[in-house]
Design a protein around this motif. Sequence first.
Motif, PDB file in Angstrom:
ATOM      1  N   LYS B  13       6.057 -13.137  72.151  1.00 35.96           N
ATOM      2  CA  LYS B  13       4.921 -13.063  73.073  1.00 35.96           C
ATOM      3  C   LYS B  13       3.755 -12.306  72.446  1.00 35.96           C
ATOM      4  CE  LYS B  13       3.822 -11.730  77.820  1.00 35.96           C
ATOM      5  NZ  LYS B  13       4.375 -11.284  79.103  1.00 35.96           N
ATOM      6  N   PHE B  14       4.063 -11.237  71.728  1.00 38.95           N
ATOM      7  CA  PHE B  14       2.998 -10.421  71.154  1.00 38.95           C
ATOM      8  C   PHE B  14       2.820 -10.671  69.656  1.00 38.95           C
ATOM      9  CE2 PHE B  14       3.981  -8.235  75.080  1.00 38.95           C
ATOM     10  CZ  PHE B  14       2.702  -8.047  75.587  1.00 38.95           C
ATOM     11  N   GLY B  15       3.480 -11.710  69.146  1.00 35.34           N
ATOM     12  CA  GLY B  15       3.345 -12.031  67.725  1.00 35.34           C
ATOM     13  C   GLY B  15       3.594 -10.823  66.837  1.00 35.34           C
ATOM     14  N   MET B  16       4.668 -10.083  67.127  1.00 34.42           N
ATOM     15  CA  MET B  16       4.894  -8.806  66.446  1.00 34.42           C
ATOM     16  C   MET B  16       5.272  -8.965  64.980  1.00 34.42           C
ATOM     17  SD  MET B  16       6.939  -6.569  69.278  1.00 34.42           S
ATOM     18  CE  MET B  16       6.067  -5.913  70.711  1.00 34.42           C
ATOM     19  N   ILE B  17       6.018 -10.030  64.685  1.00 33.19           N
ATOM     20  CA  ILE B  17       6.597 -10.165  63.349  1.00 33.19           C
ATOM     21  C   ILE B  17       6.372 -11.583  62.845  1.00 33.19           C
ATOM     22  CG2 ILE B  17       8.763 -10.106  62.031  1.00 33.19           C
ATOM     23  CD1 ILE B  17       9.850  -8.078  63.948  1.00 33.19           C
ATOM     24  N   SER B  18       6.057 -11.719  61.564  1.00 33.96           N
ATOM     25  CA  SER B  18       5.937 -13.038  60.953  1.00 33.96           C
ATOM     26  C   SER B  18       6.987 -13.167  59.863  1.00 33.96           C
ATOM     27  CB  SER B  18       4.551 -13.198  60.305  1.00 33.96           C
ATOM     28  OG  SER B  18       3.555 -12.884  61.239  1.00 33.96           O
ATOM     29  N   SER B 123       5.101  -4.133  55.980  1.00 35.14           N
ATOM     30  CA  SER B 123       3.897  -4.581  56.674  1.00 35.14           C
ATOM     31  C   SER B 123       3.928  -4.197  58.151  1.00 35.14           C
ATOM     32  CB  SER B 123       3.769  -6.093  56.541  1.00 35.14           C
ATOM     33  OG  SER B 123       5.028  -6.713  56.775  1.00 35.14           O
ATOM     34  N   ARG B 124       5.097  -3.814  58.635  1.00 35.83           N
ATOM     35  CA  ARG B 124       5.269  -3.447  60.050  1.00 35.83           C
ATOM     36  C   ARG B 124       6.130  -2.207  60.136  1.00 35.83           C
ATOM     37  NH1 ARG B 124       1.745  -6.125  60.794  1.00 35.83           N
ATOM     38  NH2 ARG B 124       1.449  -8.114  61.855  1.00 35.83           N
ATOM     39  N   VAL B 125       5.841  -1.379  61.151  1.00 31.23           N
ATOM     40  CA  VAL B 125       6.708  -0.249  61.454  1.00 31.23           C
ATOM     41  C   VAL B 125       7.178  -0.430  62.893  1.00 31.23           C
ATOM     42  CG1 VAL B 125       6.891   2.261  61.674  1.00 31.23           C
ATOM     43  CG2 VAL B 125       5.429   1.269  59.882  1.00 31.23           C
ATOM     44  N   ALA B 126       8.487  -0.573  63.091  1.00 35.56           N
ATOM     45  CA  ALA B 126       9.026  -0.805  64.433  1.00 35.56           C
ATOM     46  C   ALA B 126       9.516   0.510  65.026  1.00 35.56           C
ATOM     47  CB  ALA B 126      10.165  -1.819  64.377  1.00 35.56           C
ATOM     48  N   ILE B 154       1.572   2.804  76.599  1.00 38.83           N
ATOM     49  CA  ILE B 154       1.836   2.617  75.173  1.00 38.83           C
ATOM     50  C   ILE B 154       1.603   1.151  74.826  1.00 38.83           C
ATOM     51  CG2 ILE B 154       3.583   2.871  73.370  1.00 38.83           C
ATOM     52  CD1 ILE B 154       5.190   4.625  75.388  1.00 38.83           C
ATOM     53  N   PRO B 155       0.860   0.837  73.762  1.00 39.82           N
ATOM     54  CA  PRO B 155       0.644  -0.573  73.422  1.00 39.82           C
ATOM     55  C   PRO B 155       1.854  -1.184  72.716  1.00 39.82           C
ATOM     56  CG  PRO B 155      -0.496   0.842  71.857  1.00 39.82           C
ATOM     57  CD  PRO B 155       0.134   1.754  72.877  1.00 39.82           C
ATOM     58  N   ILE B 162       4.820  -1.695  65.871  1.00 37.64           N
ATOM     59  CA  ILE B 162       5.292  -2.615  66.910  1.00 37.64           C
ATOM     60  C   ILE B 162       6.419  -1.956  67.695  1.00 37.64           C
ATOM     61  CG2 ILE B 162       4.653  -4.671  65.584  1.00 37.64           C
ATOM     62  CD1 ILE B 162       7.594  -4.982  64.849  1.00 37.64           C
ATOM     63  N   ARG B 163       6.520  -2.318  68.970  1.00 42.92           N
ATOM     64  CA  ARG B 163       7.531  -1.713  69.850  1.00 42.92           C
ATOM     65  C   ARG B 163       8.290  -2.809  70.592  1.00 42.92           C
ATOM     66  NH1 ARG B 163       2.965   1.728  69.863  1.00 42.92           N
ATOM     67  NH2 ARG B 163       3.517   3.831  69.157  1.00 42.92           N
ATOM     68  N   PRO B 164       9.278  -3.397  69.914  1.00 39.30           N
ATOM     69  CA  PRO B 164       9.966  -4.565  70.489  1.00 39.30           C
ATOM     70  C   PRO B 164      10.751  -4.268  71.764  1.00 39.30           C
ATOM     71  CG  PRO B 164      10.329  -4.416  68.109  1.00 39.30           C
ATOM     72  CD  PRO B 164       9.715  -3.134  68.534  1.00 39.30           C
TER      73      PRO B 164
END
Lengths: 469, 469
Positions: B13-18, B123-126, B154-155, B162-164
């Motif tokens: 939904k939020f396109g968190m990860i590619s 590229s991402r920090v979860a 919190i976004p 990112i906060r899955p």
Amino acid sequence: MALEQVVRLFINKFGMISPGDRVLVGVSGGPDSVALLHLLWRMKDELQISLAVAHLNHMFRGEEARADARLVEELAESLGLPAYVEEFDVPAYRERTGLSAQEAARQVRYRFFEEVAGRAGASRVALGHHADDQAETILFNFLRGTGLAGLKGIPPVRGKYIRPLLDVRRHEIEKYCREHSLPVREDASNKKTIYTRNRIRLQLIPQLEAEYNPRLVEALMHLGHICREEDGYLEDQAALLYEQVSEAGRENYLLLEVKGLLSSPPALVRRVLRRAWRQLTGTGTDLTYLQVESLLDLLYKPAGGKIVELPRGVKASRFDRFLRLWIGGVVSTVPDYSYPLEVPGITYIPEINTSIEARLVTLEEAPDPGLLSPREALLDYDTLPAMLVVRRRREGDRFQPLGMPARMKLKKFLIEQGIPREERDRLPLVEAGGEIVWVGGVRPGEPWKVTGKTRRCLYLRIREGDMQG
Amino acid sequence: MALEQVVRLFINKFGMISPGDRVLVGVSGGPDSVALLHLLWRMKDELQISLAVAHLNHMFRGEEARADARLVEELAESLGLPAYVEEFDVPAYRERTGLSAQEAARQVRYRFFEEVAGRAGASRVALGHHADDQAETILFNFLRGTGLAGLKGIPPVRGKYIRPLLDVRRHEIEKYCREHSLPVREDASNKKTIYTRNRIRLQLIPQLEAEYNPRLVEALMHLGHICREEDGYLEDQAALLYEQVSEAGRENYLLLEVKGLLSSPPALVRRVLRRAWRQLTGTGTDLTYLQVESLLDLLYKPAGGKIVELPRGVKASRFDRFLRLWIGGVVSTVPDYSYPLEVPGITYIPEINTSIEARLVTLEEAPDPGLLSPREALLDYDTLPAMLVVRRRREGDRFQPLGMPARMKLKKFLIEQGIPREERDRLPLVEAGGEIVWVGGVRPGEPWKVTGKTRRCLYLRIREGDMQG
């Protein structure tokens, strides 16, 4: 700043009163409304207004309530103001309607104000709601679950109703009453903590002030002001978008153009969907977050044929270029028709203001069947009888949809596809030799599909309006 | 729906990860981040990502914290993932900076994540924030006083973070940990109710759920989603308005066109004002409601010369066509100049890119002095020495403003008029016989005012740019 000055600025800020207004003041006998009456009475020459007093005995509290009524009558008399003091059997009304005590009282009270304002020739009705009421309302909505509409709380002005004390704390009002030795009576039911709102006022707000923020009421007042402005702006923008994307529907039927919604900010789309539902149901209540989410799901991931059910009998589905919302049974308005289909050529169907274009192409020239929209179809021309007809659907129609093993009732197929009843008669059916070969706008028939052996393809396309030229 | 499925939908939904992303997972050792790591590890092939683990020992809790670090190292090893486990003396950092424990820890932690993400090529920090954290944040902001920005909480995505798990309840996470027998450790400091946030989590939310709404956390999650969308849309609209009304200022100086603001929705004006302040101060914090109100007061009721003081040394005043905000001392950039004034005629002053138009008119022809803008003046021409000069202000200038009984220091007058220092040197002064007869853009001098006896009037007007051509 003296209370009088604060209230004067607040009245000006919201343009609550104009010179020449006659203001009916709703007075319960409690400190809020008594102080309001006294303040307006002191300002009446300066504001160039005249005043009248209204009091309704809700008949919940016997002798106590009659004493309230007498107090208001005496107060009005001492100020030289006309008083409209009446009673209404709210317990009986509540019995009849099945409403909660608070909701029944609210309905009766506002009807009373409307009626008395008419009789008294009052252009405004002033009510004593104050900052603590506002904080209580906002906190109540916040806990129950809400968006901006709930966080804006009680409006300072709504139609003829004005609330000049809405930015004033209750303790300031009580201080004013003491300083001016005003006669007040407390409504004992305000102290009963069986009501959620009373518990919020008497227990929760004091607790939160003591443990988390001594200026909580002020913070909630400010939140209310911000949310009122922002909600108003967002509603204005949503109204513009609604104008753009909604097609003139009927009373019980409404179309929203999907393309326009998909290209708009989600914040406005949510509001447009809620607006459409309110429009159909004619209510001032609202959809919940999850109900709006289910509509957004229809919009953003169009899973064929899904129907979303909403409160008050509203249904919604996405089909073709539109998100459709409808309520109750929708009666067809398309008369029966049947026309020979020109091949090649364009056939206009005045009953639905639609044309069907038919072309013959080779398999090489034909577009990829996988890329066709539901408004296009590709059939194997040589499997079809020569005489093609386009007609409205009829009772008992049967059809073998592309990809299905057998014929089925057309009605069942259309229901499964989520096509609202209103829409079904608007679908042009192409028939050949007594068989439906294409349900225009939905799906072609399996027996006539294009295969590797196809030599000539019949390409069909629905176009709006009269394309015959 | 299984937790894995819920999290997958939320990530999409939020396109968190590619595909191809390398995701650094921040793992404290508590159930939230351990479950997050385990879920991502199970999905990593499907999502086509690689994982790494980061853990920072904040050195607040001695042996206990070292045990947390060991747990994370062992967990990462058992999953075959690289782990970046380090320690930082946050108590010492806190000592040095004077920050609160929580704020110091937050700063250090995010710096650590930035640094490790760089080293690990992530590229991402979860991060493991969940729905109960979200509810706690929103409630905390609500109680403290906020607008939409605080209610959005919190976004789900901010930059690389990112906060899955943000839509997942804590009890579901704990259930997941039990079901998969994951090793977890609880941070004992989470139980200390001396922290406001812990009290909200451990006491207030359970109380509100029990007494007011069992689905409170869900209601707050939904409020957060709505407010995020609406706040985003409003900020976009405010950015457009800011572009329109702001004049290219300098780093410490900013002009907002009053006309554009007055014709815009107040909801956006409030946001433009907050934006201007953030622009000047370079901070991500915000003005309070009352601070914004004081700016709106300047705008809507221009009481001559008022200066509003805002946090971080920002000052604001309304003067001429602009609301001005500035910070610190602003150095003059206008060189000294002096030109003979053409009467009648137009005199261009290149130093301030402004022209002064001078005309001689009879009293009958002259406009009503009461209707003149500050950019115009009307003087009794026959009381003036023949030779007029236009020049920049100088140290020690004195002036008798219209309506004042005596001469005063020009500087004092300009300060009282709320004219920021930057602006003062930009005012063209018209001088005659050593006396200032008009402070252009502000006020003419008392001794040369037009009276019933005036025969010839000197009409002066400031026009932008070079009008001589």
